[in-house]
Design a protein around this motif. Sequence first.
Motif, PDB file in Angstrom:
ATOM      1  N   PHE A   1       0.932  -1.190   0.037  1.00 21.27           N
ATOM      2  CA  PHE A   1       0.128  -0.247   0.119  1.00 21.27           C
ATOM      3  C   PHE A   1       0.851   1.183  -0.128  1.00 21.27           C
ATOM      4  O   PHE A   1       1.881   1.206   0.599  1.00 21.27           O
ATOM      5  CB  PHE A   1      -0.964  -0.075   1.252  1.00 21.27           C
ATOM      6  CG  PHE A   1      -1.810  -1.043   1.435  1.00 21.27           C
ATOM      7  CD1 PHE A   1      -2.837  -1.169   0.489  1.00 21.27           C
ATOM      8  CD2 PHE A   1      -1.343  -2.426   2.042  1.00 21.27           C
ATOM      9  CE1 PHE A   1      -4.009  -2.208   0.812  1.00 21.27           C
ATOM     10  CE2 PHE A   1      -2.183  -3.351   2.144  1.00 21.27           C
ATOM     11  CZ  PHE A   1      -3.296  -3.495   1.382  1.00 21.27           C
ATOM     12  N   GLY A   2       0.433   2.197  -0.773  1.00 19.80           N
ATOM     13  CA  GLY A   2       1.000   3.657  -0.459  1.00 19.80           C
ATOM     14  C   GLY A   2       0.485   4.698  -1.436  1.00 19.80           C
ATOM     15  O   GLY A   2      -0.822   4.523  -1.450  1.00 19.80           O
ATOM     16  N   ILE A   3       1.227   5.581  -1.718  1.00 15.32           N
ATOM     17  CA  ILE A   3       0.731   6.825  -2.476  1.00 15.32           C
ATOM     18  C   ILE A   3       1.181   6.857  -3.842  1.00 15.32           C
ATOM     19  O   ILE A   3       2.542   6.881  -3.792  1.00 15.32           O
ATOM     20  CB  ILE A   3       0.819   8.093  -1.824  1.00 15.32           C
ATOM     21  CG1 ILE A   3       0.331   7.951  -0.485  1.00 15.32           C
ATOM     22  CG2 ILE A   3       0.282   9.277  -2.463  1.00 15.32           C
ATOM     23  CD1 ILE A   3      -1.068   8.020  -0.192  1.00 15.32           C
ATOM     24  N   CYS A   4       0.476   6.965  -4.846  1.00 15.69           N
ATOM     25  CA  CYS A   4       1.236   6.837  -6.333  1.00 15.69           C
ATOM     26  C   CYS A   4       1.843   8.138  -6.483  1.00 15.69           C
ATOM     27  O   CYS A   4       1.316   9.195  -5.802  1.00 15.69           O
ATOM     28  CB  CYS A   4      -0.062   6.327  -7.144  1.00 15.69           C
ATOM     29  SG  CYS A   4      -1.314   7.532  -7.560  1.00 15.69           S
ATOM     30  N   SER A   5       2.498   8.547  -7.700  1.00 20.50           N
ATOM     31  CA  SER A   5       3.007   9.674  -7.814  1.00 20.50           C
ATOM     32  C   SER A   5       1.854  10.599  -8.124  1.00 20.50           C
ATOM     33  O   SER A   5       2.212  12.054  -7.827  1.00 20.50           O
ATOM     34  CB  SER A   5       3.962   9.442  -9.176  1.00 20.50           C
ATOM     35  OG  SER A   5       3.271   8.935 -10.250  1.00 20.50           O
TER      36      SER A   5
ATOM     37  N   ASN B   1      -0.505  15.657  -6.450  1.00 20.63           N
ATOM     38  CA  ASN B   1      -1.699  16.643  -6.374  1.00 20.63           C
ATOM     39  C   ASN B   1      -1.545  17.120  -4.816  1.00 20.63           C
ATOM     40  O   ASN B   1      -2.039  18.412  -4.503  1.00 20.63           O
ATOM     41  CB  ASN B   1      -3.101  15.914  -6.436  1.00 20.63           C
ATOM     42  CG  ASN B   1      -3.084  15.400  -7.976  1.00 20.63           C
ATOM     43  OD1 ASN B   1      -2.632  15.969  -8.851  1.00 20.63           O
ATOM     44  ND2 ASN B   1      -4.014  14.381  -8.215  1.00 20.63           N
ATOM     45  N   LYS B   2      -1.085  16.602  -3.967  1.00 21.98           N
ATOM     46  CA  LYS B   2      -1.276  16.910  -2.572  1.00 21.98           C
ATOM     47  C   LYS B   2      -0.098  18.131  -2.531  1.00 21.98           C
ATOM     48  O   LYS B   2      -0.559  19.010  -1.904  1.00 21.98           O
ATOM     49  CB  LYS B   2      -0.596  15.698  -1.718  1.00 21.98           C
ATOM     50  CG  LYS B   2      -1.110  15.749  -0.286  1.00 21.98           C
ATOM     51  CD  LYS B   2      -0.735  14.335   0.256  1.00 21.98           C
ATOM     52  CE  LYS B   2      -1.627  14.242   1.545  1.00 21.98           C
ATOM     53  NZ  LYS B   2      -1.105  12.768   2.208  1.00 21.98           N
ATOM     54  N   GLU B   3       0.836  18.022  -3.152  1.00 20.60           N
ATOM     55  CA  GLU B   3       1.894  18.986  -2.912  1.00 20.60           C
ATOM     56  C   GLU B   3       1.347  20.436  -3.499  1.00 20.60           C
ATOM     57  O   GLU B   3       1.437  21.527  -3.101  1.00 20.60           O
ATOM     58  CB  GLU B   3       3.221  18.642  -3.970  1.00 20.60           C
ATOM     59  CG  GLU B   3       4.194  18.085  -3.115  1.00 20.60           C
ATOM     60  CD  GLU B   3       5.357  17.677  -3.733  1.00 20.60           C
ATOM     61  OE1 GLU B   3       5.988  18.380  -4.620  1.00 20.60           O
ATOM     62  OE2 GLU B   3       6.007  16.688  -3.376  1.00 20.60           O
ATOM     63  N   GLU B   4       0.732  20.361  -4.740  1.00 21.23           N
ATOM     64  CA  GLU B   4      -0.128  21.305  -5.528  1.00 21.23           C
ATOM     65  C   GLU B   4      -0.850  22.183  -4.309  1.00 21.23           C
ATOM     66  O   GLU B   4      -0.896  23.274  -4.252  1.00 21.23           O
ATOM     67  CB  GLU B   4      -1.020  20.890  -6.563  1.00 21.23           C
ATOM     68  CG  GLU B   4      -0.234  20.968  -7.899  1.00 21.23           C
ATOM     69  CD  GLU B   4      -1.394  20.263  -8.953  1.00 21.23           C
ATOM     70  OE1 GLU B   4      -2.364  20.468  -8.773  1.00 21.23           O
ATOM     71  OE2 GLU B   4      -0.736  19.642  -9.867  1.00 21.23           O
ATOM     72  N   GLU B   5      -1.865  21.308  -3.371  1.00 20.29           N
ATOM     73  CA  GLU B   5      -2.604  21.784  -2.597  1.00 20.29           C
ATOM     74  C   GLU B   5      -2.239  22.698  -1.729  1.00 20.29           C
ATOM     75  O   GLU B   5      -2.733  23.440  -1.040  1.00 20.29           O
ATOM     76  CB  GLU B   5      -3.463  20.841  -2.037  1.00 20.29           C
ATOM     77  CG  GLU B   5      -4.557  20.148  -2.728  1.00 20.29           C
ATOM     78  CD  GLU B   5      -5.269  18.882  -2.051  1.00 20.29           C
ATOM     79  OE1 GLU B   5      -4.966  18.591  -0.889  1.00 20.29           O
ATOM     80  OE2 GLU B   5      -5.457  18.003  -2.773  1.00 20.29           O
ATOM     81  N   GLN B   6      -0.722  22.462  -1.646  1.00 19.21           N
ATOM     82  CA  GLN B   6       0.022  23.081  -0.336  1.00 19.21           C
ATOM     83  C   GLN B   6       0.489  24.795  -0.794  1.00 19.21           C
ATOM     84  O   GLN B   6       0.298  24.874  -1.899  1.00 19.21           O
ATOM     85  CB  GLN B   6       1.123  22.298   0.428  1.00 19.21           C
ATOM     86  CG  GLN B   6       0.688  21.170   0.799  1.00 19.21           C
ATOM     87  CD  GLN B   6       1.593  20.110   1.432  1.00 19.21           C
ATOM     88  OE1 GLN B   6       2.922  20.572   0.720  1.00 19.21           O
ATOM     89  NE2 GLN B   6       1.334  19.486   2.153  1.00 19.21           N
TER      90      GLN B   6
END
Lengths: 143, 143
Positions: free
Chosen positions: B129-133, B138-143
């Motif tokens: 399990f993990g987080i795909c690229s 997208n997560k970084e964009e949000e920040q």
Amino acid sequence: MDHNHILKELKLKATPKRLAILDILYHASIYLSPDEVWTQMKERFRTIGLPTVYRNLEELAGRGIISKVIHPDRKLYYFFCGNREHHHHFVCTSCRKVNDLSFCAFEEIQKEVSRTLNATVSSHIMQVFGICSNCSANKEEEQ
Amino acid sequence: MDHNHILKELKLKATPKRLAILDILYHASIYLSPDEVWTQMKERFRTIGLPTVYRNLEELAGRGIISKVIHPDRKLYYFFCGNREHHHHFVCTSCRKVNDLSFCAFEEIQKEVSRTLNATVSSHIMQVFGICSNCSANKEEEQ
DNA sequence: TATCTAAATAGAAATCATTTTCGTTTATTC
DNA sequence: GAATAAACGAAAATGATTTCTATTTAGATA
């Protein structure tokens, strides 16, 4: 084994029931279902609720004091495992004994995931099922 | 993709509902819960029972036509996977996409189990399990 | 040692994914 | 176009696990 001390270190109250659950798992040579733990608990306590068993098993497993297997039937089983390092288990589906494995491919997987998918691994489940040497020996005797 | 033909080969009746379930999974880019498959089925059929969905998912997974993940929450999810070879999956817990992994440590495990425990491996579960690229981007964009 | 408080527990009820039952329908075979 | 085994629907059952709430208790503190 000083379970009392372990619990104190983790700032968990050392209640008689929690200690008994640990004791039951410690002395069981096989993995147990919550229901089986409950059955043994009822021999020790007049009042003992199944939710108490579930809560403690999850609590203890969450802290790494005990381990759990997810069976192919999706039921959970718990067992005591002294090994605090990250490792996996070989589970005999016949006698329900558990053996530690030293092999873990986590790093290789992480490498592949990182290289081919550029993704981040957060966790992994690995469980190996089979028949231990004792059980296969017994089976041959029967024939 | 000729699902009809696949079913015939396996001597499974090519019922409209069975074909639809395959079609839904084939066109889903993510893994789906039985309930989610049911929801999509209800858009296609006036009468469609949840047991039918469950029955077919298990049937198809048992034949290896589709795959399943056991989530850490112990719920089952299903997805279409064209790869007929033995392999494992990287599961993104954020977007629920699944990627094939080529890495499988089965042989090494078998070797260790055989050498140290003299036991026989019958099956193994491995899920990563993990987080795909995409998701971490997208997560970084949000920040 | 008595008191306090957050943590732990009991008991009953709820949840909810999954399965069973059984009468009806239907895809395939001949 | 039958015959038949497989598939299906609907409703109910199952059963592991969790939630709720009032009560108890271990461990800290005075």
